[in-house]
Write an enzyme that holds these catalytic residues in place. Structure first.
Site, mmCIF file in Angstrom:
data_model
loop_
_atom_site.group_PDB
_atom_site.id
_atom_site.type_symbol
_atom_site.label_atom_id
_atom_site.label_comp_id
_atom_site.label_asym_id
_atom_site.label_seq_id
_atom_site.Cartn_x
_atom_site.Cartn_y
_atom_site.Cartn_z
ATOM 1 N N LYS A 97 0.861 -1.042 0.082
ATOM 2 C CA LYS A 97 0.049 -0.090 -0.034
ATOM 3 C C LYS A 97 0.795 1.209 0.027
ATOM 4 O O LYS A 97 1.995 1.214 0.640
ATOM 5 C CB LYS A 97 -0.956 -0.092 1.184
ATOM 6 N N GLY A 123 -26.221 0.274 4.538
ATOM 7 C CA GLY A 123 -25.616 0.886 3.577
ATOM 8 C C GLY A 123 -25.962 0.645 2.144
ATOM 9 O O GLY A 123 -25.883 -0.383 1.802
ATOM 10 N N GLY A 153 -24.629 2.455 -0.591
ATOM 11 C CA GLY A 153 -23.738 3.301 -1.290
ATOM 12 C C GLY A 153 -23.625 2.425 -2.707
ATOM 13 O O GLY A 153 -24.399 1.732 -3.100
ATOM 14 N N VAL A 163 -21.693 -0.092 -3.334
ATOM 15 C CA VAL A 163 -21.467 -1.571 -3.207
ATOM 16 C C VAL A 163 -23.193 -2.207 -2.766
ATOM 17 O O VAL A 163 -23.620 -3.183 -3.193
ATOM 18 C CB VAL A 163 -20.787 -2.262 -2.285
HETATM 19 P P1 NAI Z 1 -19.969 4.144 -0.371
HETATM 20 O O1 NAI Z 1 -19.352 5.345 0.391
HETATM 21 O O2 NAI Z 1 -20.501 4.375 -1.618
HETATM 22 O O3 NAI Z 1 -21.445 3.663 0.580
HETATM 23 C C1 NAI Z 1 -21.268 3.702 1.737
HETATM 24 C C2 NAI Z 1 -22.714 3.940 2.129
HETATM 25 O O4 NAI Z 1 -23.120 3.696 3.789
HETATM 26 C C3 NAI Z 1 -23.268 5.348 2.095
HETATM 27 O O5 NAI Z 1 -24.217 5.302 1.429
HETATM 28 C C4 NAI Z 1 -23.275 6.166 3.447
HETATM 29 O O6 NAI Z 1 -24.383 6.834 3.283
HETATM 30 C C5 NAI Z 1 -23.740 4.812 4.140
HETATM 31 N N1 NAI Z 1 -23.625 4.794 5.560
HETATM 32 C C6 NAI Z 1 -22.824 5.443 6.210
HETATM 33 N N2 NAI Z 1 -22.972 5.375 7.527
HETATM 34 C C7 NAI Z 1 -24.036 4.408 7.968
HETATM 35 C C8 NAI Z 1 -24.701 4.069 8.915
HETATM 36 N N3 NAI Z 1 -24.376 4.158 10.083
HETATM 37 N N4 NAI Z 1 -25.882 3.276 8.655
HETATM 38 C C9 NAI Z 1 -26.130 3.198 7.396
HETATM 39 N N5 NAI Z 1 -25.501 3.306 6.309
HETATM 40 C C10 NAI Z 1 -24.250 4.370 6.554
HETATM 41 O O7 NAI Z 1 -18.926 2.920 -0.060
HETATM 42 P P2 NAI Z 1 -19.057 1.718 -0.900
HETATM 43 O O8 NAI Z 1 -17.954 1.643 -2.044
HETATM 44 O O9 NAI Z 1 -20.493 1.149 -1.146
HETATM 45 O O10 NAI Z 1 -18.344 0.555 -0.009
HETATM 46 C C11 NAI Z 1 -18.905 0.280 1.172
HETATM 47 C C12 NAI Z 1 -18.091 -0.625 2.080
HETATM 48 O O11 NAI Z 1 -17.383 -1.747 1.418
HETATM 49 C C13 NAI Z 1 -16.955 0.270 2.664
HETATM 50 O O12 NAI Z 1 -16.773 -0.033 3.934
HETATM 51 C C14 NAI Z 1 -15.795 -0.006 1.657
HETATM 52 O O13 NAI Z 1 -14.451 -0.146 2.615
HETATM 53 C C15 NAI Z 1 -16.004 -1.369 1.569
HETATM 54 N N6 NAI Z 1 -15.617 -1.947 0.439
HETATM 55 C C16 NAI Z 1 -15.888 -1.443 -0.837
HETATM 56 C C17 NAI Z 1 -15.129 -1.856 -2.013
HETATM 57 C C18 NAI Z 1 -15.641 -1.103 -3.289
HETATM 58 O O14 NAI Z 1 -15.438 -1.905 -4.235
HETATM 59 N N7 NAI Z 1 -16.220 0.016 -3.419
HETATM 60 C C19 NAI Z 1 -14.102 -2.922 -1.853
HETATM 61 C C20 NAI Z 1 -14.077 -3.472 -0.732
HETATM 62 C C21 NAI Z 1 -14.716 -3.097 0.364
#
Ligand code: NAI
Length: 388
Positions: free
Chosen positions: A80, A220, A222, A224
């Site tokens: 990293k 969540g 977002g 994913v």
């Molecule tokens: P993102 O930022 O697009 O989505 C996260 C979502 O969680 C957002 O909509 C946010 O409003 C919501 N959120 C935050 N706090 C919350 C809570 N207390 N209760 C409910 N919802 C809440 O992130 P993404 O890309 O969708 O990733 C999601 C998770 O997966 C993260 O932990 C990330 O590290 C992990 N991840 C993502 C990868 C990727 O390809 N994007 C790959 C590996 C892991």
């Protein structure tokens, strides 16, 4: 911080401190392991509160990548890079033409945010476009000198434009403009598809062969989480959803008929078969684990266990099947690795589907040895590292 001690404790091979007086670059490259191949893992650009935090984050994230790449049978080690914003740069005016700092936050795909828990400090990065181009280009020169022992890519706070600058100096970089990895949606889609595959595998392990009518709680919505809901909905699951952003919840309720809403702070306690944490790390605590009413925990969020041993033991005792986070969310890095090998979207998708086999092995080993699924995944990764 006692660096040698830390390196020994974490089993780190190499720690490279980079400083370029001309651009002001300050970066740390942590190469945790090259036993299985070149270290692969993204580059994080973050305004860490202290130098020590920047170094610790780099080491922790690099180690996480070693395990993730090893358990996924990828021909790569773990590494990293962390670019730490210069204190002097904070005084510089943000580039209002491009809104570069904002764009960085929006574009970051967080693919290998192994910690799941955001680092302290902030992503409020104020370098203007030209300063930023200089520092990433300088980083490229440092990477080139490593002769391919480390390959970088996107992570929190970095953009495809940053990777393009690195590419001017070295080929040891992924996620440049035009690549699949630079497309936010593709990577998140692959991660979501891997999580979906893992949920199906976990249900099979418990004798459930169809998702039809199965209640799944997704925390969540977002990139994913939303894509995961799409797969689950298409397979007939009954969705329970939560997000702290109301528009995201609304969008899901409209798009996925029959979905119901839960309180984001209590969705872990929803009456469901599967709980899928797809928001933050650390959601499984000694307190929340007692409130779970699911029989499977399988989600994308990194570092879901706040107190690993205690939480894992309680889930085991309560008969809750835990799909280890770094196995389940490896779709993103599998995608990066196979794009590096020249694979296209369809081939990458097939590789991501192999998460089913990996997870099955984790479950079988855990059952055979009477250990937790989290320990079984670690043992599989270590075994691969011991016999490359
Ligand atoms: P993102 O930022 O697009 O989505 C996260 C979502 O969680 C957002 O909509 C946010 O409003 C919501 N959120 C935050 N706090 C919350 C809570 N207390 N209760 C409910 N919802 C809440 O992130 P993404 O890309 O969708 O990733 C999601 C998770 O997966 C993260 O932990 C990330 O590290 C992990 N991840 C993502 C990868 C990727 O390809 N994007 C790959 C590996 C892991």
């Amino acid at each position: 911080m006692l660096l040698w001690q830390e390196m020994e404790r974490e089993g780190l091979e190499e720690l490279v401190f980079c400083h370029d007086p001309h651009s002001g670059l300050r970066a740390v490259i942590a190469i945790h392991s090259t036993v299985l191949g070149p270290a692969l893992g993204g580059c994080r650009y973050w305004a860490y509160a202290s130098e020590e935090e920047a170094v610790r984050d780099a080491i922790k994230l690099a180690k996480g990548m070693t395990y993730k790449n090893a358990v996924s049978n990828l021909p790569y080690g773990g590494g990293k890079a962390v670019v730490w914003e210069l204190p002097s740069a904070k005084a510089a005016k943000p580039d209002t033409d491009s809104g570069n700092g904002r764009q960085a936050a929006e574009d970051s795909k967080a693919v290998e945010q192994v910690s799941g828990v955001e680092p302290s400090g902030s992503n409020n990065l104020n370098l203007n476009v030209s300063q930023r181009a200089h520092i990433f280009r300088a980083l490229g020169r440092f990477l080139e000198r490593l002769n391919g022992r480390y390959i970088t890519g996107l992570d929190l706070g970095t953009t495809a434009a940053d990777m393009d600058q690195i590419r001017l100096e070295t080929t040891y970089v992924t996620d440049t403009t035009g690549s699949l990895g630079a497309q936010n949606d593709f990577t998140a889609e692959m991660t979501a598809y891997g999580v979906y595959t893992g949920i199906v595998t976990s249900l099979h392990h418990q004798g459930v062969t169809s998702l039809q009518g199965i209640p799944v709680a997704v925390q969540g919505l977002g990139k994913v989480g939303h894509a995961l809901c799409r797969h689950l909905h298409a397979a007939g699951a009954r969705l329970i959803v939560a997000d702290v952003v109301p528009e995201r919840v609304q969008r899901a309720l409209v798009q996925f008929s029959g979905a119901t809403l839960a309180d984001p702070a209590h969705i872990h306690a929803a009456d469901c078969k599967v709980f899928a944490p797809c928001a933050l790390g650390g959601v499984l605590t000694p307190a929340t684990v007692e409130e779970l009413r699911c029989s499977i925990v399988a989600g994308a969020a990194n570092n879901q266990l706040s107190h690993r041993e205690r939480v894992v033991r309680r889930m085991q005792a309560r008969g809750i099947l835990y799909a280890p986070d770094y196995v389940l969310n490896s779709g993103g890095i599998i995608s990066t690795a196979y794009e590096l090998e020249g694979a296209g979207p369809d081939q990458i998708r097939q590789r991501v589907a192999e998460i089913a086999g990996t997870l099955t092995q984790v479950y079988q080993r855990a059952a055979a040895s009477g250990i937790s699924t989290a320990d079984a995944a670690d043992r599989m990764a270590k075994a691969r590292l011991a016999q490359p």
